[in-house]
Design a protein around this motif. Structure first.
Motif, PDB file in Angstrom:
ATOM      1  N   ASN A   1       1.084  -1.058  -0.092  1.00 11.03           N
ATOM      2  CA  ASN A   1       0.055   0.118  -0.233  1.00 11.03           C
ATOM      3  C   ASN A   1       0.979   1.126   0.103  1.00 11.03           C
ATOM      4  OD1 ASN A   1      -1.901   2.263   0.501  1.00 11.03           O
ATOM      5  ND2 ASN A   1      -3.311   0.668   1.867  1.00 11.03           N
ATOM      6  N   PRO A   2       0.484   2.157  -1.191  1.00  9.84           N
ATOM      7  CA  PRO A   2       1.874   2.998  -1.198  1.00  9.84           C
ATOM      8  C   PRO A   2       1.656   4.433   0.338  1.00  9.84           C
ATOM      9  CG  PRO A   2      -0.113   3.124  -2.984  1.00  9.84           C
ATOM     10  CD  PRO A   2       0.077   1.904  -2.522  1.00  9.84           C
ATOM     11  N   LYS A   3      -0.048   4.046   0.605  1.00  9.59           N
ATOM     12  CA  LYS A   3      -0.038   4.713   1.854  1.00  9.59           C
ATOM     13  C   LYS A   3       0.996   5.082   3.007  1.00  9.59           C
ATOM     14  CE  LYS A   3      -3.754   5.850   5.421  1.00  9.59           C
ATOM     15  NZ  LYS A   3      -4.737   5.448   5.710  1.00  9.59           N
ATOM     16  N   TYR A   4       1.565   3.198   3.251  1.00 12.67           N
ATOM     17  CA  TYR A   4       2.730   3.128   4.131  1.00 12.67           C
ATOM     18  C   TYR A   4       3.872   2.672   4.038  1.00 12.67           C
ATOM     19  CZ  TYR A   4      -1.835   2.490   6.522  1.00 12.67           C
ATOM     20  OH  TYR A   4      -2.914   2.207   7.100  1.00 12.67           O
ATOM     21  N   PHE A   5       3.945   2.916   2.344  1.00  9.25           N
ATOM     22  CA  PHE A   5       5.231   1.660   1.798  1.00  9.25           C
ATOM     23  C   PHE A   5       5.174   3.290   0.347  1.00  9.25           C
ATOM     24  CE2 PHE A   5       4.440  -1.989   4.454  1.00  9.25           C
ATOM     25  CZ  PHE A   5       5.734  -1.562   4.984  1.00  9.25           C
ATOM     26  N   SER A   6       6.295   4.095  -0.020  1.00  9.40           N
ATOM     27  CA  SER A   6       6.974   4.646  -0.901  1.00  9.40           C
ATOM     28  C   SER A   6       7.038   3.744  -1.873  1.00  9.40           C
ATOM     29  CB  SER A   6       7.600   6.072  -1.337  1.00  9.40           C
ATOM     30  OG  SER A   6       8.834   5.593  -0.525  1.00  9.40           O
ATOM     31  N   ASP A   7       6.939   3.673  -2.793  1.00  2.51           N
ATOM     32  CA  ASP A   7       6.897   3.066  -4.931  1.00  2.51           C
ATOM     33  C   ASP A   7       7.116   1.557  -4.031  1.00  2.51           C
ATOM     34  OD1 ASP A   7       7.890   2.121  -7.216  1.00  2.51           O
ATOM     35  OD2 ASP A   7      10.111   3.036  -6.822  1.00  2.51           O
TER      36      ASP A   7
ATOM     37  N   GLY B   1      16.899   1.848  10.751  1.00  7.78           N
ATOM     38  CA  GLY B   1      16.565   3.029  11.573  1.00  7.78           C
ATOM     39  C   GLY B   1      15.433   1.969  12.310  1.00  7.78           C
ATOM     40  N   SER B   2      13.819   3.249  12.421  1.00  6.05           N
ATOM     41  CA  SER B   2      13.205   2.808  13.153  1.00  6.05           C
ATOM     42  C   SER B   2      12.406   1.827  12.513  1.00  6.05           C
ATOM     43  CB  SER B   2      11.982   3.546  14.107  1.00  6.05           C
ATOM     44  OG  SER B   2      12.034   4.607  12.557  1.00  6.05           O
ATOM     45  N   GLY B   3      12.604   1.961  10.985  1.00  7.37           N
ATOM     46  CA  GLY B   3      11.545   0.607  10.039  1.00  7.37           C
ATOM     47  C   GLY B   3      10.191   1.515   9.832  1.00  7.37           C
ATOM     48  N   PRO B   4       9.735   0.615   9.207  1.00  2.78           N
ATOM     49  CA  PRO B   4       8.367   1.156   8.645  1.00  2.78           C
ATOM     50  C   PRO B   4       7.170   1.067   9.947  1.00  2.78           C
ATOM     51  CG  PRO B   4       8.453  -1.173   7.623  1.00  2.78           C
ATOM     52  CD  PRO B   4       9.330  -0.971   8.681  1.00  2.78           C
ATOM     53  N   ALA B   5       6.177   1.879  10.070  1.00  4.20           N
ATOM     54  CA  ALA B   5       5.034   2.627  10.800  1.00  4.20           C
ATOM     55  C   ALA B   5       4.364   1.368  11.324  1.00  4.20           C
ATOM     56  CB  ALA B   5       3.848   2.955  10.033  1.00  4.20           C
ATOM     57  N   PRO B   6       4.569   0.888  12.813  1.00  2.90           N
ATOM     58  CA  PRO B   6       3.773  -0.144  12.962  1.00  2.90           C
ATOM     59  C   PRO B   6       2.493  -0.634  12.941  1.00  2.90           C
ATOM     60  CG  PRO B   6       4.314   1.978  14.958  1.00  2.90           C
ATOM     61  CD  PRO B   6       4.400   2.254  13.613  1.00  2.90           C
ATOM     62  N   PHE B   7       2.882  -2.016  13.158  1.00  4.82           N
ATOM     63  CA  PHE B   7       1.279  -2.611  12.226  1.00  4.82           C
ATOM     64  C   PHE B   7       0.995  -2.299  10.727  1.00  4.82           C
ATOM     65  CE2 PHE B   7      -0.218  -1.175  16.538  1.00  4.82           C
ATOM     66  CZ  PHE B   7      -0.046  -2.515  17.470  1.00  4.82           C
ATOM     67  N   THR B   8       1.929  -1.974   9.736  1.00  2.78           N
ATOM     68  CA  THR B   8       2.328  -2.155   8.234  1.00  2.78           C
ATOM     69  C   THR B   8       2.517  -3.018   7.787  1.00  2.78           C
ATOM     70  OG1 THR B   8       4.288  -1.051   8.065  1.00  2.78           O
ATOM     71  CG2 THR B   8       1.849   0.486   8.421  1.00  2.78           C
ATOM     72  N   PHE B   9       4.028  -3.705   9.109  1.00  2.89           N
ATOM     73  CA  PHE B   9       4.428  -5.171   8.274  1.00  2.89           C
ATOM     74  C   PHE B   9       3.821  -5.936   8.887  1.00  2.89           C
ATOM     75  CE2 PHE B   9       8.549  -7.252   8.608  1.00  2.89           C
ATOM     76  CZ  PHE B   9       9.266  -7.846   6.755  1.00  2.89           C
ATOM     77  N   VAL B  10       3.513  -6.940   8.631  1.00  4.37           N
ATOM     78  CA  VAL B  10       3.360  -8.149   9.931  1.00  4.37           C
ATOM     79  C   VAL B  10       3.181  -9.219   8.588  1.00  4.37           C
ATOM     80  CG1 VAL B  10       1.267  -6.616  10.669  1.00  4.37           C
ATOM     81  CG2 VAL B  10       0.796  -6.835   8.556  1.00  4.37           C
ATOM     82  N   PRO B  11       4.213  -9.478   8.200  1.00  2.25           N
ATOM     83  CA  PRO B  11       4.467 -11.044   7.973  1.00  2.25           C
ATOM     84  C   PRO B  11       4.143 -11.892   9.094  1.00  2.25           C
ATOM     85  CG  PRO B  11       6.761 -10.033   8.090  1.00  2.25           C
ATOM     86  CD  PRO B  11       5.627  -9.550   8.420  1.00  2.25           C
ATOM     87  N   PHE B  12       4.760 -11.905  10.619  1.00  5.30           N
ATOM     88  CA  PHE B  12       4.206 -12.221  11.632  1.00  5.30           C
ATOM     89  C   PHE B  12       3.220 -11.897  12.604  1.00  5.30           C
ATOM     90  CE2 PHE B  12       8.588 -12.849  10.261  1.00  5.30           C
ATOM     91  CZ  PHE B  12       8.842 -13.540   9.599  1.00  5.30           C
ATOM     92  N   GLY B  13       2.090 -11.736  11.798  1.00  2.32           N
ATOM     93  CA  GLY B  13       0.832 -11.107  12.598  1.00  2.32           C
ATOM     94  C   GLY B  13       1.365 -10.147  13.303  1.00  2.32           C
ATOM     95  N   GLY B  14       0.587  -9.550  14.610  1.00  2.00           N
ATOM     96  CA  GLY B  14       0.857  -9.086  16.307  1.00  2.00           C
ATOM     97  C   GLY B  14      -0.226  -9.482  16.923  1.00  2.00           C
ATOM     98  N   GLY B  15       0.623  -8.511  18.195  1.00  3.85           N
ATOM     99  CA  GLY B  15      -0.640  -8.303  19.350  1.00  3.85           C
ATOM    100  C   GLY B  15      -0.375 -10.000  19.686  1.00  3.85           C
TER     101      GLY B  15
END
Length: 475
Positions: free
Chosen positions: A387-393, A404-418
């Motif tokens: 989604n370009p909203k979260y990842f440019s190009d 650094g701090s990497g992608p915004a929280p809950f945008t990169f979720v290959p292993f789920g979360g919580g």
């Protein structure tokens, strides 16, 4: 008289059905359900989902209905697809409050003993997640790194070194399954592993297919394969329990022994069936998705020489700091920063797991829409990863996204979360990095089929299994 009575009787029969339909419609119209369509009767949108693939299916409906949540019908279930970082965060944080884990009936029939098919996942898994986290956390996994390295070296020597061209996906499946059998159950006999691997492949190939249990169908083969896997596991588990009893062991040498020795709050041991269910769950998580992840990483290394070169330099610096026979350690893994960023970018672009199901345990409201109790929900990597909203190009392969701090929280979720984040995340990281290290030390890779397509089964896989040409360094 008979002519008059037939319509009269039909009216009496259909009147209750009509009333039920009207009442149900009135009830559903009183709630503001998520926009979307349930597709065809019985079939739902299964055909569209299969033809389009999960990525396009979700993207199209986000654009047509809602970028927050839409409804559909998949696998015979009313389902709400939650989208975007907020949707991911909402579902991850609602575990056991608004939703609970759920598997499709077709998947449970293929994997579990018939006695457990109607049970909830919580009842199926007698093993506490805290136990899994304890045995799969980095501190516990450190001891396995040398064995992972030794097995990767052996695998490449036996299956890669003497070939000019190899097909990556089936070989990565062999490596990941052999490794799982060794680490989880201390299995080393090739014939014993094969008795599990062959039917298990039938299960993973068919458990997400159309659930038609007729001879000749993939689902029928999955059902048969599941029975064979369970029978073999029960033999292994029973034998191990006998060994533990005779030898009076008090600490487990592997996951199987630990399961046999653990007790619940009442001091009760797990049954053989419960242990089998848990091992099958672990094999599913560590086999199909990890082998898909390994394949995708090697695909990008073969396609992108500039990425390969940076991974190669990093891995050779580690190799040159050690003796030729020295095995990898935790400290070596921690130095593989660029390699892991490249692997994570591969997981973003070609995520091996598509998302996860939940079942609603109460009515609740999200984004202004009511999600009724009993509906199924689904969060998906495909609503954020590209989604370009979260990842440019978003289609560009760029490992620097994870610096650094990497992608915004809950945008990169290959292993789920919580609280339901995949407990095998660290295991997968180690397995991928150890395999990358051993492959790039030996070879450069060139794709035999430059434009090979990716298809979706349980995980995304190259149509022809990713055949690559191996070019030894210095040639």
């Amino acid at each position: 008289m008979e002519v008059v009575m037939v319509p009269y009787l039909l009216a009496l029969l259909f009147l209750p059905l009509c009333l039920m339909f009207i009442l149900r419609k009135r009830d559903s119209s009183s709630k503001s359900l998520p926009p979307g369509t349930c597709g065809w009767p019985l079939l739902g949108e299964n055909v569209e989902f299969a033809l389009l693939g999960p990525q396009k299916f979700i993207k199209d409906r986000m654009e047509k209905y809602s970028a927050q949540v839409f409804q559909t019908s998949i696998m015979g279930e009313k389902m709400a697809f939650f989208c975007g970082a907020q949707g991911n965060k909402f579902l991850f944080s609602s575990e056991n409050k608004l939703v609970t884990s759920w598997w499709p009936q077709s998947m449970k029939k293929a994997l579990l003993f018939p006695e457990f098919v109607e049970s909830s996942l919580k009842q199926v898994s007698a093993l506490k997640r805290s136990f899994l986290h304890d045995i799969l956390k980095p501190e516990a996994l450190k001891q396995y790194i040398p064995l992972m390295d030794a097995m990767a070296r052996q695998h490449l020597h036996q299956n890669w070194d003497s070939n000019r061209v190899v097909t990556v996906f089936p070989l990565s499946k062999k490596y990941t399954f052999d490794l799982a059998c060794r680490l989880f159950m201390s299995l080393v006999d090739p014939e014993e592993i094969k008795r599990l691997a062959d039917p298990f492949t039938l299960v993973t190939n068919g458990m997400f297919s159309m659930p038609i249990d007729l001879p000749g169908t993939a689902y029928h083969r999955a059902i048969k394969g599941g029975t064979m896997v369970r029978d073999e596991l029960m033999r292994i588990i029973t034998q191990r329990r006998k060994e533990l009893t005779e030898n009076q062991e008090t600490s487990g040498r592997d996951l199987l022994s630990k399961m046999l020795l653990v007790t619940d709050e009442d001091g009760q041991f797990m049954s053989e069936m419960e242990i089998s269910n848990n091992i099958i769950g672990m094999l599913v998580a560590s086999f199909e998705t990890t082998s898909s992840a390994v394949t995708s990483v090697l695909k990008y290394l073969a396609e992108l020489p500039h990425v390969y070169d940076q991974v190669y330099r990093e891995q050779m610096a580690i190799a040159k700091s050690k003796g030729a026979e020295d095995l990898l350690t935790w400290e070596d893994i921690e130095k593989m920063k660029y390699s892991w960023n490249a692997a994570r970018e591969s997981l973003r672009l070609t995520p091996p797991a598509q998302g996860s199901f939940r079942e609603t345990i109460t009515d609740f409201t999200y984004a202004g829409f009511t999600i009724p109790k009993g509906w199924k929900t689904f969060w998906s990597v495909h609503s954020t990863h590209k989604n370009p909203k979260y990842f440019s190009d978003p289609e560009k392969f760029d490992p620097s996204r994870f610096e650094g701090s990497g992608p915004a929280p809950f945008t990169f979720v290959p292993f789920g979360g919580g609280p339901r984040m995949c407990p095998g995340k660290e295991y997968a990281r180690l397995e991928v990095l150890v395999f990358m290290h051993n492959v790039v030390k030996r070879f450069k890779l060139e794709k035999e089929i430059p434009d090979e397509k990716i298809v979706f089964h349980a995980s995304p896989v190259p149509v022809y299994g990713l055949p690559v040409r191996l070019l030894p360094h210095g040639n």
